[in-house]
Write a protein that holds these residues in place. Structure first.
Motif, PDB file in Angstrom:
ATOM      1  N   PHE A  58       0.844  -1.200   0.000  1.00 32.96           N
ATOM      2  CA  PHE A  58       0.000   0.000   0.000  1.00 32.96           C
ATOM      3  C   PHE A  58       0.876   1.246   0.000  1.00 32.96           C
ATOM      4  CE2 PHE A  58      -2.088  -3.382   2.375  1.00 32.96           C
ATOM      5  CZ  PHE A  58      -3.276  -3.517   1.681  1.00 32.96           C
ATOM      6  N   CYS A  59       0.331   2.341  -0.556  1.00 32.30           N
ATOM      7  CA  CYS A  59       1.036   3.625  -0.448  1.00 32.30           C
ATOM      8  C   CYS A  59       1.039   4.045   1.017  1.00 32.30           C
ATOM      9  CB  CYS A  59       0.315   4.737  -1.211  1.00 32.30           C
ATOM     10  SG  CYS A  59      -0.140   4.369  -2.895  1.00 32.30           S
ATOM     11  N   LYS A  60       2.099   4.751   1.402  1.00 27.62           N
ATOM     12  CA  LYS A  60       2.142   5.300   2.760  1.00 27.62           C
ATOM     13  C   LYS A  60       0.923   6.206   2.985  1.00 27.62           C
ATOM     14  CE  LYS A  60       4.652   6.642   6.524  1.00 27.62           C
ATOM     15  NZ  LYS A  60       3.782   7.668   7.098  1.00 27.62           N
ATOM     16  N   SER A  61       0.624   7.047   1.984  1.00 27.05           N
ATOM     17  CA  SER A  61      -0.482   8.000   2.143  1.00 27.05           C
ATOM     18  C   SER A  61      -1.830   7.285   2.231  1.00 27.05           C
ATOM     19  CB  SER A  61      -0.489   8.998   0.982  1.00 27.05           C
ATOM     20  OG  SER A  61      -0.488   8.312  -0.247  1.00 27.05           O
ATOM     21  N   CYS A  62      -1.965   6.146   1.523  1.00 26.70           N
ATOM     22  CA  CYS A  62      -3.220   5.395   1.600  1.00 26.70           C
ATOM     23  C   CYS A  62      -3.404   4.833   3.010  1.00 26.70           C
ATOM     24  CB  CYS A  62      -3.242   4.267   0.572  1.00 26.70           C
ATOM     25  SG  CYS A  62      -3.598   4.853  -1.099  1.00 26.70           S
ATOM     26  N   LEU A  63      -2.315   4.339   3.603  1.00 27.39           N
ATOM     27  CA  LEU A  63      -2.404   3.809   4.969  1.00 27.39           C
ATOM     28  C   LEU A  63      -2.713   4.931   5.957  1.00 27.39           C
ATOM     29  CD1 LEU A  63       0.589   1.286   5.080  1.00 27.39           C
ATOM     30  CD2 LEU A  63      -1.854   0.775   4.873  1.00 27.39           C
ATOM     31  N   ASP A  64      -2.076   6.082   5.750  1.00 25.42           N
ATOM     32  CA  ASP A  64      -2.284   7.211   6.669  1.00 25.42           C
ATOM     33  C   ASP A  64      -3.730   7.675   6.673  1.00 25.42           C
ATOM     34  OD1 ASP A  64       0.323   7.091   7.362  1.00 25.42           O
ATOM     35  OD2 ASP A  64       0.979   8.823   6.169  1.00 25.42           O
ATOM     36  N   GLN A  65      -4.412   7.465   5.542  1.00 23.45           N
ATOM     37  CA  GLN A  65      -5.800   7.928   5.448  1.00 23.45           C
ATOM     38  C   GLN A  65      -6.788   6.965   6.087  1.00 23.45           C
ATOM     39  OE1 GLN A  65      -6.619   8.623   1.327  1.00 23.45           O
ATOM     40  NE2 GLN A  65      -5.462  10.537   1.273  1.00 23.45           N
ATOM     41  N   MET A  66      -6.330   5.740   6.367  1.00 17.52           N
ATOM     42  CA  MET A  66      -7.245   4.743   6.928  1.00 17.52           C
ATOM     43  C   MET A  66      -7.556   5.071   8.373  1.00 17.52           C
ATOM     44  SD  MET A  66      -5.749   1.232   5.435  1.00 17.52           S
ATOM     45  CE  MET A  66      -5.422   0.915   7.143  1.00 17.52           C
ATOM     46  N   GLU A  67      -8.829   4.931   8.739  1.00 13.39           N
ATOM     47  CA  GLU A  67      -9.182   5.265  10.111  1.00 13.39           C
ATOM     48  C   GLU A  67      -9.190   4.035  11.011  1.00 13.39           C
ATOM     49  OE1 GLU A  67     -12.541   7.902  10.179  1.00 13.39           O
ATOM     50  OE2 GLU A  67     -11.163   9.451   9.426  1.00 13.39           O
ATOM     51  N   ASN A  73      -0.085  -4.071  10.086  1.00  8.90           N
ATOM     52  CA  ASN A  73       1.286  -3.917  10.516  1.00  8.90           C
ATOM     53  C   ASN A  73       2.131  -3.904   9.247  1.00  8.90           C
ATOM     54  OD1 ASN A  73       3.462  -3.703  12.150  1.00  8.90           O
ATOM     55  ND2 ASN A  73       3.227  -5.686  13.169  1.00  8.90           N
ATOM     56  N   CYS A  74       2.871  -2.838   9.041  1.00  9.85           N
ATOM     57  CA  CYS A  74       3.570  -2.696   7.760  1.00  9.85           C
ATOM     58  C   CYS A  74       5.040  -2.369   7.936  1.00  9.85           C
ATOM     59  CB  CYS A  74       2.937  -1.569   6.949  1.00  9.85           C
ATOM     60  SG  CYS A  74       1.384  -2.031   6.216  1.00  9.85           S
ATOM     61  N   PHE A  75       5.803  -2.659   6.916  1.00 13.64           N
ATOM     62  CA  PHE A  75       7.179  -2.162   6.872  1.00 13.64           C
ATOM     63  C   PHE A  75       7.425  -1.588   5.485  1.00 13.64           C
ATOM     64  CE2 PHE A  75       7.301  -6.531   5.475  1.00 13.64           C
ATOM     65  CZ  PHE A  75       8.170  -6.519   4.389  1.00 13.64           C
ATOM     66  N   ARG A  76       8.343  -0.655   5.420  1.00 16.15           N
ATOM     67  CA  ARG A  76       8.636   0.012   4.160  1.00 16.15           C
ATOM     68  C   ARG A  76       9.340  -0.959   3.219  1.00 16.15           C
ATOM     69  NH1 ARG A  76      12.275   3.457   1.734  1.00 16.15           N
ATOM     70  NH2 ARG A  76      11.229   5.004   0.429  1.00 16.15           N
ATOM     71  N   ASP A  77       8.900  -0.994   1.961  1.00 22.95           N
ATOM     72  CA  ASP A  77       9.478  -1.914   0.984  1.00 22.95           C
ATOM     73  C   ASP A  77      10.470  -1.176   0.085  1.00 22.95           C
ATOM     74  OD1 ASP A  77      10.074  -3.811  -0.923  1.00 22.95           O
ATOM     75  OD2 ASP A  77       8.040  -4.644  -0.914  1.00 22.95           O
ATOM     76  N   GLY A  78      11.717  -1.143   0.529  1.00 25.24           N
ATOM     77  CA  GLY A  78      12.751  -0.396  -0.183  1.00 25.24           C
ATOM     78  C   GLY A  78      13.056  -0.945  -1.564  1.00 25.24           C
ATOM     79  N   GLY A  79      13.000  -2.255  -1.719  1.00 20.12           N
ATOM     80  CA  GLY A  79      13.318  -2.875  -3.009  1.00 20.12           C
ATOM     81  C   GLY A  79      12.314  -2.461  -4.071  1.00 20.12           C
ATOM     82  N   ILE A  80      11.033  -2.568  -3.710  1.00 24.01           N
ATOM     83  CA  ILE A  80       9.976  -2.172  -4.644  1.00 24.01           C
ATOM     84  C   ILE A  80      10.084  -0.678  -4.951  1.00 24.01           C
ATOM     85  CG2 ILE A  80       7.473  -1.778  -4.778  1.00 24.01           C
ATOM     86  CD1 ILE A  80       8.108  -4.600  -5.454  1.00 24.01           C
ATOM     87  N   ASN A  81      10.408   0.102  -3.912  1.00 25.78           N
ATOM     88  CA  ASN A  81      10.527   1.544  -4.114  1.00 25.78           C
ATOM     89  C   ASN A  81      11.613   1.865  -5.145  1.00 25.78           C
ATOM     90  OD1 ASN A  81       9.609   4.185  -3.426  1.00 25.78           O
ATOM     91  ND2 ASN A  81      11.604   4.513  -2.447  1.00 25.78           N
ATOM     92  N   ARG A  82      12.753   1.165  -5.043  1.00 28.26           N
ATOM     93  CA  ARG A  82      13.837   1.406  -6.002  1.00 28.26           C
ATOM     94  C   ARG A  82      13.370   1.081  -7.418  1.00 28.26           C
ATOM     95  NH1 ARG A  82      17.040  -0.020  -1.909  1.00 28.26           N
ATOM     96  NH2 ARG A  82      16.936  -2.256  -2.318  1.00 28.26           N
ATOM     97  N   GLU A  83      12.619  -0.011  -7.544  1.00 29.16           N
ATOM     98  CA  GLU A  83      12.131  -0.408  -8.867  1.00 29.16           C
ATOM     99  C   GLU A  83      11.205   0.678  -9.438  1.00 29.16           C
ATOM    100  OE1 GLU A  83       9.794  -4.106 -11.010  1.00 29.16           O
ATOM    101  OE2 GLU A  83      10.654  -4.455  -9.026  1.00 29.16           O
ATOM    102  N   ILE A  84      10.338   1.200  -8.569  1.00 25.38           N
ATOM    103  CA  ILE A  84       9.392   2.242  -9.006  1.00 25.38           C
ATOM    104  C   ILE A  84      10.130   3.526  -9.394  1.00 25.38           C
ATOM    105  CG2 ILE A  84       7.561   3.796  -8.192  1.00 25.38           C
ATOM    106  CD1 ILE A  84       6.514   1.349  -6.569  1.00 25.38           C
ATOM    107  N   MET A  85      11.121   3.889  -8.575  1.00 29.77           N
ATOM    108  CA  MET A  85      11.885   5.108  -8.852  1.00 29.77           C
ATOM    109  C   MET A  85      12.600   5.025 -10.197  1.00 29.77           C
ATOM    110  SD  MET A  85      11.403   7.347  -6.602  1.00 29.77           S
ATOM    111  CE  MET A  85       9.889   6.971  -5.765  1.00 29.77           C
ATOM    112  N   GLY A  86      12.849   3.810 -10.656  1.00 31.17           N
ATOM    113  CA  GLY A  86      13.547   3.637 -11.922  1.00 31.17           C
ATOM    114  C   GLY A  86      12.625   3.583 -13.126  1.00 31.17           C
TER     115      GLY A  86
END
Ligand SMILES: [Zn+2]
Ligand SMILES: [Zn+2]
Ligand SMILES: [Zn+2]
Ligand SMILES: [Zn+2]
Ligand SMILES: [Zn+2]
Ligand SMILES: [Zn+2]
Ligand SMILES: [Zn+2]
Length: 237
Positions: free
Chosen positions: A41-50, A62-75
């Motif tokens: 999920f996007c960080k902002s989508c999670l932040d909007q959940m009540e 319970n989430c953790f940041r997915d750095g690998g996927i983020n790198r792929e997206i940034m590219g």
């Protein structure tokens, strides 16, 4: 970071589903992976959940940041969001990079920017100059008649024309084609051949009113009458 920020057109086609948010279905923005079901999920989508429950499996999230996927997206290569307007730029969405779309949009000639004159309009950066000189309602102009300087919106408004001293105004005397400036209107009226005036002999009692240009003919026609009126007047003295 706002939801749906990654609404881009991708150079190499639609990215695979694994790069998309399971809630907003756009390409992930600051991707977070849920421990419950491994959905992302996007960080902002999670932040909007009540309710703080996983939108996918309804477990407490319970989430953790997915750095690998983020790198792929940034590219991922994207087109400029103004590509349909004619911008041919391509680059990445990597926010930390000078070649990113965010950096590009700060100079993109097709990007809509607010008018720097503050007229409230948004104009493509490459036509801002023309807007400021030719179209902006807040640009400074001179009145074409009195030369007063002011904002276009004011100078061309009826409130200025209502008081513009040099506004040409058609003479209101029937048959007169003169268009004197406002400030010389009364001067014109004193000589306007079409102005309605009382006979010059009104002081001795001629009640005739006529156009100024008719006075001469009236005098010729009324020599006797005017003479009698004058005599009568003298007799009273
Ligand atoms: Zn999302
Ligand atoms: Zn889940
Ligand atoms: Zn562009
Ligand atoms: Zn403007
Ligand atoms: Zn004026
Ligand atoms: Zn006139
Ligand atoms: Zn007369």
């Amino acid at each position: 970071m706002a939801t749906g920020r990654h609404r881009y057109r991708f150079v190499d086609g639609e990215p695979r589903d694994g790069l998309k948010c399971s809630k907003c279905h756009l390409v992930l923005c600051d991707p977070q992976q849920a421990t419950c079901c491994a959905k992302r999920f996007c960080k902002s989508c999670l932040d909007q959940m009540e309710d703080k429950r996983c939108p996918s499996c309804r477990e407490p999230i319970n989430c953790f940041r997915d750095g690998g996927i983020n790198r792929e997206i940034m590219g991922l290569k994207v087109y400029c969001t103004n590509s349909e307007e004619g911008c041919e730029w391509q680059g990445t969405i990597n926010e930390t990079d000078d070649t990113s779309i965010d950096t590009h949009l700060n100079t993109c000639p097709y990007q809509l920017v607010p008018c720097t004159n503050g007229c409230g309009e948004k104009i493509r950066r490459n036509s801002l100059k023309t807007h400021l000189t030719d179209n902006c309602l807040e640009r400074m102009v001179n009145c074409q008649y009195c030369n007063q300087r002011g904002r276009y919106q004011l100078i061309t408004s009826s409130s200025h024309f209502d008081e513009c001293p040099d506004l040409p105004i058609q003479c209101s005397n029937e048959g007169c084609n003169m268009i004197p400036r406002r400030h010389s209107q009364s001067l014109h009226n004193e000589t306007c051949p079409k102005a309605i005036i009382p006979c010059a002999y009104n002081t001795v009692g001629c009640n005739k009113v006529m156009k100024r240009e008719e006075q001469e003919k009236h005098n010729e026609d009324s020599i006797t009458a005017h003479l009698q009126l004058t005599k009568k007047q003298l007799g009273k003295l």
